[in-house]
Design a protein around this motif. Sequence first.
Motif, PDB file in Angstrom:
ATOM      1  N   ASN A  84      -5.366  -4.856   3.649  1.00  0.00           N
ATOM      2  CA  ASN A  84      -5.446  -3.511   4.191  1.00  0.00           C
ATOM      3  C   ASN A  84      -6.655  -2.787   3.630  1.00  0.00           C
ATOM      4  N   ARG A  85      -6.889  -1.606   4.137  1.00  0.00           N
ATOM      5  CA  ARG A  85      -8.038  -0.813   3.685  1.00  0.00           C
ATOM      6  C   ARG A  85      -7.755  -0.094   2.371  1.00  0.00           C
ATOM      7  N   PHE A  86      -6.507  -0.176   1.892  1.00  0.00           N
ATOM      8  CA  PHE A  86      -6.168   0.423   0.605  1.00  0.00           C
ATOM      9  C   PHE A  86      -6.868  -0.330  -0.528  1.00  0.00           C
ATOM     10  N   LEU A  87      -6.841  -1.659  -0.476  1.00  0.00           N
ATOM     11  CA  LEU A  87      -7.514  -2.485  -1.466  1.00  0.00           C
ATOM     12  C   LEU A  87      -7.848  -3.830  -0.840  1.00  0.00           C
ATOM     13  N   ALA A  88      -9.113  -4.036  -0.537  1.00  0.00           N
ATOM     14  CA  ALA A  88      -9.560  -5.296   0.062  1.00  0.00           C
ATOM     15  C   ALA A  88      -9.645  -6.369  -1.028  1.00  0.00           C
ATOM     16  N   LEU A  89      -9.029  -7.531  -0.766  1.00  0.00           N
ATOM     17  CA  LEU A  89      -9.035  -8.625  -1.734  1.00  0.00           C
ATOM     18  C   LEU A  89      -9.702  -9.849  -1.125  1.00  0.00           C
ATOM     19  N   PRO A  90     -10.559 -10.512  -1.886  1.00  0.00           N
ATOM     20  CA  PRO A  90     -11.277 -11.677  -1.337  1.00  0.00           C
ATOM     21  C   PRO A  90     -10.355 -12.807  -0.902  1.00  0.00           C
ATOM     22  N   GLU A  91      -9.218 -12.968  -1.577  1.00  0.00           N
ATOM     23  CA  GLU A  91      -8.314 -14.070  -1.219  1.00  0.00           C
ATOM     24  C   GLU A  91      -7.611 -13.836   0.111  1.00  0.00           C
ATOM     25  N   LEU A  92      -7.675 -12.605   0.644  1.00  0.00           N
ATOM     26  CA  LEU A  92      -7.044 -12.325   1.930  1.00  0.00           C
ATOM     27  C   LEU A  92      -8.054 -12.222   3.066  1.00  0.00           C
ATOM     28  N   GLN A  93      -9.306 -12.581   2.779  1.00  0.00           N
ATOM     29  CA  GLN A  93     -10.342 -12.532   3.809  1.00  0.00           C
ATOM     30  C   GLN A  93     -10.233 -13.747   4.736  1.00  0.00           C
ATOM     31  N   VAL A  94     -10.960 -13.686   5.856  1.00  0.00           N
ATOM     32  CA  VAL A  94     -10.890 -14.714   6.894  1.00  0.00           C
ATOM     33  C   VAL A  94     -11.183 -16.097   6.349  1.00  0.00           C
ATOM     34  N   SER A  95     -12.201 -16.213   5.503  1.00  0.00           N
ATOM     35  CA  SER A  95     -12.662 -17.520   5.052  1.00  0.00           C
ATOM     36  C   SER A  95     -11.884 -18.085   3.875  1.00  0.00           C
ATOM     37  N   ILE A 143      -1.553   0.144  -6.665  1.00  0.00           N
ATOM     38  CA  ILE A 143      -0.592   1.238  -6.531  1.00  0.00           C
ATOM     39  C   ILE A 143      -0.553   2.064  -7.809  1.00  0.00           C
ATOM     40  N   TRP A 144      -0.584   1.393  -8.966  1.00  0.00           N
ATOM     41  CA  TRP A 144      -0.573   2.115 -10.246  1.00  0.00           C
ATOM     42  C   TRP A 144      -1.819   2.987 -10.369  1.00  0.00           C
ATOM     43  N   LYS A 152       0.848  -1.188   0.000  1.00  0.00           N
ATOM     44  CA  LYS A 152       0.000   0.000   0.000  1.00  0.00           C
ATOM     45  C   LYS A 152       0.885   1.241   0.000  1.00  0.00           C
ATOM     46  N   PRO A 153       0.352   2.408  -0.316  1.00  0.00           N
ATOM     47  CA  PRO A 153       1.185   3.619  -0.401  1.00  0.00           C
ATOM     48  C   PRO A 153       1.959   3.942   0.873  1.00  0.00           C
ATOM     49  N   ASP A 154       1.379   3.625   2.050  1.00  0.00           N
ATOM     50  CA  ASP A 154       2.082   3.900   3.304  1.00  0.00           C
ATOM     51  C   ASP A 154       3.267   2.972   3.516  1.00  0.00           C
ATOM     52  N   ASN A 155       3.310   1.865   2.789  1.00  0.00           N
ATOM     53  CA  ASN A 155       4.402   0.907   2.929  1.00  0.00           C
ATOM     54  C   ASN A 155       5.405   0.997   1.778  1.00  0.00           C
ATOM     55  N   ILE A 156       5.356   2.121   1.059  1.00  0.00           N
ATOM     56  CA  ILE A 156       6.325   2.352  -0.017  1.00  0.00           C
ATOM     57  C   ILE A 156       6.986   3.708   0.232  1.00  0.00           C
ATOM     58  N   ILE A 157       8.278   3.688   0.519  1.00  0.00           N
ATOM     59  CA  ILE A 157       9.040   4.920   0.713  1.00  0.00           C
ATOM     60  C   ILE A 157       9.801   5.221  -0.569  1.00  0.00           C
ATOM     61  N   MET A 158       9.687   6.465  -1.018  1.00  0.00           N
ATOM     62  CA  MET A 158      10.422   6.880  -2.209  1.00  0.00           C
ATOM     63  C   MET A 158      11.791   7.411  -1.756  1.00  0.00           C
ATOM     64  N   ARG A 159      12.828   6.626  -2.002  1.00  0.00           N
ATOM     65  CA  ARG A 159      14.163   6.994  -1.536  1.00  0.00           C
ATOM     66  C   ARG A 159      14.553   8.388  -2.052  1.00  0.00           C
ATOM     67  N   ARG A 160      14.875   9.274  -1.105  1.00  0.00           N
ATOM     68  CA  ARG A 160      15.200  10.671  -1.421  1.00  0.00           C
ATOM     69  C   ARG A 160      14.102  11.327  -2.269  1.00  0.00           C
ATOM     70  N   ASP A 161      12.869  10.897  -2.048  1.00  0.00           N
ATOM     71  CA  ASP A 161      11.682  11.433  -2.740  1.00  0.00           C
ATOM     72  C   ASP A 161      11.729  11.219  -4.246  1.00  0.00           C
ATOM     73  N   ASP A 162      12.505  10.237  -4.672  1.00  0.00           N
ATOM     74  CA  ASP A 162      12.618   9.920  -6.102  1.00  0.00           C
ATOM     75  C   ASP A 162      11.550   8.892  -6.450  1.00  0.00           C
ATOM     76  N   ILE A 163      10.591   9.283  -7.298  1.00  0.00           N
ATOM     77  CA  ILE A 163       9.486   8.375  -7.606  1.00  0.00           C
ATOM     78  C   ILE A 163       9.935   7.164  -8.415  1.00  0.00           C
ATOM     79  N   ALA A 164      11.162   7.193  -8.916  1.00  0.00           N
ATOM     80  CA  ALA A 164      11.675   6.042  -9.661  1.00  0.00           C
ATOM     81  C   ALA A 164      12.482   5.104  -8.760  1.00  0.00           C
ATOM     82  N   ASP A 165      12.472   5.359  -7.442  1.00  0.00           N
ATOM     83  CA  ASP A 165      13.259   4.537  -6.516  1.00  0.00           C
ATOM     84  C   ASP A 165      12.422   4.147  -5.294  1.00  0.00           C
TER      85      ASP A 165
END
Length: 442
Positions: free
Chosen positions: A185-196, A213-214, A143-156
């Motif tokens: 996560n709440r960024f994108l809920a996927l059925p394969e990651l649900q409890v059942s 992310i794209w 998710k976006p919170d788990n992606i750090i852009m090294r030195r704010d470079d969007i290509a890194d």
Amino acid sequence: MSKQKSKPWDEKWEIVKPIGGGGQGDTFLVKPKDSTILSQSFVLKKLKNQKDPERRKRMHREVAALSTLDCPGIPRLFESNSDQFDSDVPLYMVGEFIEGKTLSQILDSSPPMGIADAVNLVLKLLETIQYCHNLGIVHRDIKPDNIIMRRDDIADPVVIDFGISFNESDADGTILTEPWQQLGNRFLALPELQVSSSMQRDPRADITQCCGIWFFAIVGSPPVTLLDHEGRMPHQRPESQKALSKIPSDLLAKVNRIFDRAFGTQIDYRWQSIPELQQALTDCISATENAHNAEQYIAQIQNKVSTSSDYARRQSFKKLAQQLNRELYNMSLTVARELGKGFGTTHNRTYLKSRDFEGLDIDWTHLKFSERHGITNEFLPNDFFPKFTGYATGNELVLLAEVNGEKVELLRTPLNGEPDLTALGERLRLFYLEGARKLIGA
């Protein structure tokens, strides 16, 4: 519990300042107390709820994953005591400090990315995720919170937080996520990651989250769910279409086809492999570059044409030719009206309705044009129908009139100057009157 036991990280690390935290733990910028270690900054993460067995297992899982990974897109792990997860010792880990904002922070303060930048970001992200998959690790929380852009470079981009990752090497261990636990996560809920779901370890979930992310990079908002309450995929919703409408139609068709497949509810119909998705994304960049190249080509052509001396000469010739053709036409009308009843004009093209003097046929190879404008009389079998020819010679334009093989020069004027239309008008008037006089035998 002793003071030292409550802070086992104090032995080697000095806290510089807090830098954030989440549901799993608190993070601090630290530096080593041992002066022999390189002078650089590190990040200390200590577990927030130290008494929660599941949280302790998660930290151990994250450390286990990071300890096997050596990739530029993942922070390096330096040390941890997470192997004591089944004791009461406070757990911590120390890793490489990645200087830069998260993807969320970058897009919070700037507009969504262009297609090419977003593609380059996700292509780099996919390289990192493919590396993880090759080692049997599924992240499951991209998710976006788990992606750090090294030195704010969007290509890194750098992927962090492997707290709910799955590692095949732990398949027979005791630190796996319990089967009743919901992932994702709440960024994108996927059925394969649900409890059942029985597919919580499927690496295709990571691929779908990368597509999310794209989407986030292009649109500026999270996809949240594969389908909303009206059965619309993220890219089909009105707020998303408003952002996507800025993309050229040909490119948008490719973007939509990627999203059509990315956000299907059935995992077997989504993108099945990272190389396959990488190729589709690369095709989008190619389309963008082609469009960019087309604009460059247009600019180059226009610049070449506009700065060419030959082009300037042709422009001058065209302007003069149209101006002179208009004078020829107008003077034939003037003389016919002066002669009165029974007289009219004749032309090699129809001018009466359109007055289309700009549609002049020009021989660009020789810089030459020819037109015919004449005088007619309704009672006579023949017309006075001279041929007018204009041609460039050196830096001048010469206008000739030809009747029965006899040529008369009416004008000679500089290509880059203004012709003497008054003198031309006088010559033309006499020329037409002389022709009309001969026409009636006077």
